[in-house]
Design an enzyme around this catalytic site. Structure first.
Site, short mmCIF file in Angstrom:
data_model
loop_
_atom_site.label_atom_id
_atom_site.label_comp_id
_atom_site.label_asym_id
_atom_site.label_seq_id
_atom_site.Cartn_x
_atom_site.Cartn_y
_atom_site.Cartn_z
N ARG A 296 0.78 -1.20 0.04
CA ARG A 296 -0.21 0.21 -0.17
C ARG A 296 0.93 1.21 0.02
O ARG A 296 0.43 2.36 -0.93
CB ARG A 296 -0.68 -0.55 1.24
CG ARG A 296 -2.33 -0.88 0.60
CD ARG A 296 -3.05 -1.19 2.07
NE ARG A 296 -4.26 -2.21 2.10
CZ ARG A 296 -4.63 -2.29 2.06
NH1 ARG A 296 -4.91 -1.82 3.94
NH2 ARG A 296 -5.99 -3.58 1.99
N TYR A 440 -6.00 -1.15 -6.66
CA TYR A 440 -5.89 -2.22 -6.54
C TYR A 440 -5.30 -2.09 -4.95
O TYR A 440 -5.62 -1.24 -4.34
CB TYR A 440 -4.85 -2.77 -7.42
CG TYR A 440 -3.31 -2.45 -7.40
CD1 TYR A 440 -2.97 -1.62 -7.43
CD2 TYR A 440 -3.04 -2.92 -8.91
CE1 TYR A 440 -1.89 -0.39 -7.47
CE2 TYR A 440 -1.46 -2.55 -9.35
CZ TYR A 440 -0.76 -1.72 -8.85
OH TYR A 440 0.27 -1.11 -9.22
N GLU A 441 -5.01 -3.29 -4.55
CA GLU A 441 -4.72 -3.22 -3.11
C GLU A 441 -5.47 -2.82 -2.25
O GLU A 441 -4.70 -1.87 -1.76
CB GLU A 441 -3.06 -2.78 -2.75
CG GLU A 441 -2.22 -3.01 -3.60
CD GLU A 441 -1.34 -5.00 -3.52
OE1 GLU A 441 -1.62 -4.94 -3.16
OE2 GLU A 441 -1.77 -5.79 -4.69
N GLY A 442 -6.68 -2.47 -2.05
CA GLY A 442 -8.05 -1.85 -1.94
C GLY A 442 -7.97 -0.98 -2.37
O GLY A 442 -7.38 0.14 -2.20
N GLN A 447 -9.61 1.89 1.57
CA GLN A 447 -7.95 2.92 2.58
C GLN A 447 -9.40 3.70 3.19
O GLN A 447 -8.57 4.02 3.97
CB GLN A 447 -7.58 3.36 1.42
CG GLN A 447 -7.01 2.35 0.39
CD GLN A 447 -5.88 1.34 0.90
OE1 GLN A 447 -5.51 1.71 1.60
NE2 GLN A 447 -6.37 0.52 0.71
#
Lengths: 622, 622
Positions: A296, A440-442, A447
């Protein structure tokens, strides 16, 4: 055709002047092997690699894309050689422990080397990034034997790593994954299921791929408490750790995407593939989040890299492009037109991008320093404080840095006019490649939920209160000639304090409130963070002479004048509450007209004759 | 896979309830052939065409793209048949004069039919759009014989049209074009030069292409006062107007772009091609701007269409996608997860898009009505007022509607999470295709300069003052139960009035000020305009029952709560002035570090050994 010059002077300024990195490193026993000269030499070396190796492969990689043929993935021309050079240079383990072949460099430094790779070739960067992330998860949770088996090979680049989380029906909500892990008598597991969106899931860069796979054992608890983590190698290992038979895990296809086309995004099918449990059953999510948090922050760096790349190209284009004349009169009488740099709006766009870059870079190094404290400090209180700060700022580093960078790359593209839309100039690829970093990655929405929920409401605002205390202490110490940024920062801190209190109160009464307020809150805290960074930058530049330093202060002023005013809009939106949003009915229904007269062909001529030429009457429809 | 259902109920609401279009048409002799039933039937027909013909060709068109082979351009599969069906249906001349085969429909209506085409296939739409624009320019400035020769063929779709303005070195600044026009003894001209970014410059849709080319005669005055407009047909005509020999004007290549890939964007080379003067020498720019203004409103419609398409797909995806649980507790106990529609942040994004769509649609119809007044009204004072309004609002219709639509499509893409980044879902194409609308036909920065300069400062703020008077008159008449939108609109009007005065004063003292303030001013006036539109929408919906109407009022409230707060941020940025922007030094220079030790290979291992393992000293680098 695009250019890239590593912004080494700016990086050096941030490390040495703003954060006094050498002093920090030398005061910490575990980082005493790093000094300013080493750090600068490392950055200089990475600059060469980025400029000479990954930059030239960026557009060709986009045009060619990763390919999936006969069940295998092939990266674009040149990627294999570049990856080998990167691996042989020791870069994959730049921040990894020495024990496993790493170089033990601090995060404060690696964020800057990462920036250069992301600036020049985000698709390429994702391959080693996933290896590093897998390495971190293993380093935290794997057994000693697993570490010995996998980590040296990952950091040497002989093998690569992946993270296999998402399934077609399960993205943000990992609690409902279906991939099964059935225990064998020998303690291994058979892994069966389909994962999607697996970056580097297959590739021709490494001779083996170590998949970290989330799966559920048959008797696992429901939801996210029943998820286990497994090592599933592409090739199983013989006893001497040489490559053995092919494990039945492989790419079913690759996705066709908006950007990062040279990064293979795989559908991965496991059909009874052999897997090795990492840590304990049902505790897999914690291990995966070691990796996720690392990624992140990296996504924020992806934003910074893209925005820096965009700035350099837009500034160069604006300098070269002659079009129109200055409002103040002809500036270049010997040329058919003035450079478009004479126009305030062009300068405004460029300064937006530049302000974003310098604040983002400072913030990335700041968060990197906090991570270094958590890892290397021996002061328990300092570690605790830093852990809280990392928890609070990781979603901001990911979401705010990518949101602002995306807007910045749009501004940079606009400087090019029509040429910005043409592939050969590289701006449109920059934007397409960057867009994924917000997703991506949440997603950045997720977030924001993390920030407002787990990191703020859950601790009663303690983390943000600690952060604000630090900011106030710093701002209050600023000299009076920096009052413009001192006042702006202190005002923003007070506003964030108040809105945080408001949010905590509202959340107690209305469970839907936080979700609706989350994105605006994240942006509000992001604006405060950038104000804090500009306060640090201005303080470091204040007593130095020359345009380089004076521009830092001017940029801080630009931020206060032209970007920070967005804070009040964010706060107003939060204060509007969530009732209207939650109560709005029929978001999806389409009320359709149902005409009684259905016509066979779409012909205005026919219609016109019917209604107007002949009948001249208004027929009752429906 | 993407869906599209023409939003006929919303269109009908805007036409009938908000603008009482039938009353307006019936009260005007030249528009008395149009009534509500005719209008609705036309929209219904276009809905069928858009849903069944252009929508299915959108993604295939993007994947295949326009091709340039052996000096000719080929559109993607299906485009030729679709264009023929469109032409045969009489749609190209929907808004054109009857005299030339048109259907004489008002702009209020054609903006809505255009929306459906832009929503379903912007690449396709650009082909007829350029024909229509060329037709408008000819209709205004060409000789009777030229009109007779070209207009019926253009409106029948047998021939298509282009606008050839931009050259490699001359985009916004048309005064420096180099294309030459040399007069022949027979009164024709030989046209020589290179044009770029020519939409539909060549295509296989029509049997002839009528290029409208800007060029300079040898003795023309310098700058934009020396530009003439020429008809340059792809095929010259025989005396009986049948196609004759090939004129030496053709595509040198086509551009490879971020989006609208099925629209052929051509480099056009003229090598002594025969051209026919339109109007008088050196007066070409005025004719071209007839066309440009038409296109500029159309670009706003492109934004609206894309945003509507994005909304429908995102709303559907959000309904179908099950992920996580509501903060208020499980909503769908029989399913593995709740629909993501339960989350405030998802709803917030959808409502952002929807608010944009409904205000944009109202604004497009409003500007369309003003255009209709200029064209059809016999009341000289009304025509004058409407001309001023069109002048003022055209840059807003172009730039504000595309800026807000672009943000809206980004929000819609984000609703999809990772799937939004995958080509098959259609969202990423929607964004790539829309991005050009902010850039072409004068970038949105150039639109903003037009608004703040020619349309505001030049007339001492008279146009905006007239607009504000209209807005106040309307808002003051609103019932008290609409005070939320009444007050918001009146407050915004007062703020715009004040900032306009501030801008006029600043501009008198500082020539650089307007350029720096322009984009923020355009957005500020855009926000006021949307407030005005929501005031109209709320007034029309207020006394009707049912969710459809109550949602209109809720959306107006959403706009006031969650979008309008951006106004103050815009005003604060304008008030910051331009000095800092104009004085910022060294926007382009890269201060580079110059290390004394230059290393041959980028190897962190080597570096580390050098600095750390062996020497353990800090080497003085440069």
């Amino acid at each position: 055709m695009p250019i890239y010059n590593a912004p080494l002077a700016d990086m050096k300024f941030i490390l040495n002047d703003v954060f006094k990195a050498e002093q920090f490193w030398q005061s910490n026993e575990k980082l005493a092997h790093v000094d300013a000269a080493t750090a600068e030499a490392i950055l200089e070396e990475m600059a060469k690699f980025a400029q000479n190796v990954t930059h030239p492969l960026n557009r060709t990689g986009d045009e060619e894309g990763a390919r999936w043929e006969n069940g295998e993935v092939f990266t674009p021309a040149g990627f294999k050689e570049a990856f080998r050079q990167y691996a042989d240079g020791g870069w994959i383990g730049l921040g990894a422990d020495e024990e496993w072949g790493g170089q033990a460099m601090p995060k404060m430094l690696t964020v800057l080397s990462d920036e250069m790779l992301f600036a020049t070739n985000p698709s390429f960067m994702l391959y080693p990034l996933l290896s590093v992330g897998a390495g971190m998860a293993l380093n935290s949770y794997a057994s000693q034997e697993q570490k010995e088996t996998y980590l040296p090979k990952i950091y040497s680049g002989e093998w690569s790593g992946t993270m296999c989380l998402t399934e077609p029906h399960a993205g943000t909500d990992l609690g409902i994954i279906k991939t099964k892990a059935e225990r064998n008598e020998d303690g291994t597991y058979n892994i069966t299921g389909t994962k999607i969106f697996i970056t580097g899931g297959d590739n021709d860069l490494a001779e083996n791929i170590i998949h970290l796979v989330l799966a559920k054992t048959p008797d696992a608890p429901a939801g996210s408490r029943g998820i286990s983590l497994f090592i599933v190698p592409k090739f199983l290992l013989n006893e001497d750790r040489s490559l053995g038979e092919r494990n039945p895990v492989g790419p079913g296809s690759i996705e066709h995407k908006m950007g990062i086309k040279a990064s293979a995004t795989c559908v991965m099918n496991s059909d009874g593939a052999k897997g090795y449990l990492v840590g304990k059953e049902n505790e897999g999510l914690a291990a995966m989040f070691v990796m996720m948090n690392y990624e992140r922050l990296s996504m924020g760096i992806q934003g910074l890299g893209a925005s820096e790349f965009a700035y350099q190209n837009a500034a160069q284009y604006a300098t070269d492009r002659l079009q129109g004349r200055s409002a103040a009169g002809v500036q270049s009488p010997n040329k058919p037109a003035d450079s478009i740099l004479v126009h305030g709006d062009v300068r405004r766009m460029l300064l937006n991008v530049r302000a974003n870059n310098e604040a983002s870079r400072a913030f990335a190094v700041y968060v990197g320093q906090q991570l270094d404290i958590t890892k290397f400090s021996t002061d328990a209180e300092a570690v605790k404080q830093a852990n809280n700060r990392v928890a609070l700022l990781t979603p901001i580093a990911k979401a705010y840095l990518t949101d602002t960078a995306f807007q910045a790359t749009l501004d940079a593209q606009m400087v090019f006019g029509g040429h910005g839309y043409i592939r050969e100039w590289g701006m449109e690829q920059c934007i397409r490649d960057l867009r994924i970093a917000q997703i991506y990655e949440g997603t950045n929405g997720v977030q924001s939920q993390d920030l407002i929920g787990r990191k703020t409401i859950k601790c009663g605002g303690a983390f943000i209160a600690e952060y604000i205390t630090e900011i106030r202490d710093f701002a209050n110490d600023l000299d009076t000639d920096l009052n413009f940024i001192k006042d702006a920062t202190l005002d923003a801190a007070t506003e964030i304090e108040a809105i945080t209190q408001f949010i905590i109160e509202q959340a107690a009464e209305n469970v839907d409130f936080p979700n609706s307020a989350a994105v605006d809150y994240l942006h509000a805290v992001g604006l405060l963070s950038f104000a804090y960074m500009f306060a640090k930058i201005a303080a470091a530049a204040k007593d130095k002479s020359g345009d380089f330093y004076q521009n830092k202060i001017a940029l801080a002023q630009y931020f206060v004048d032209r970007i920070l005013p967005e804070l009040d809009a964010r706060l107003a939106k939060i204060k509007a509450g969530s009732d209207l949003i939650m109560n709005f009915s029929e978001i999806t229904s389409q009320t359709k007209l149902n005409f009684g007269v259905m016509l066979k062909t779409a012909s205005i001529i026919w219609l016109r004759q019917f209604f107007y030429r002949y009948n001249k009457i208004s027929i009752k429809l429906a």
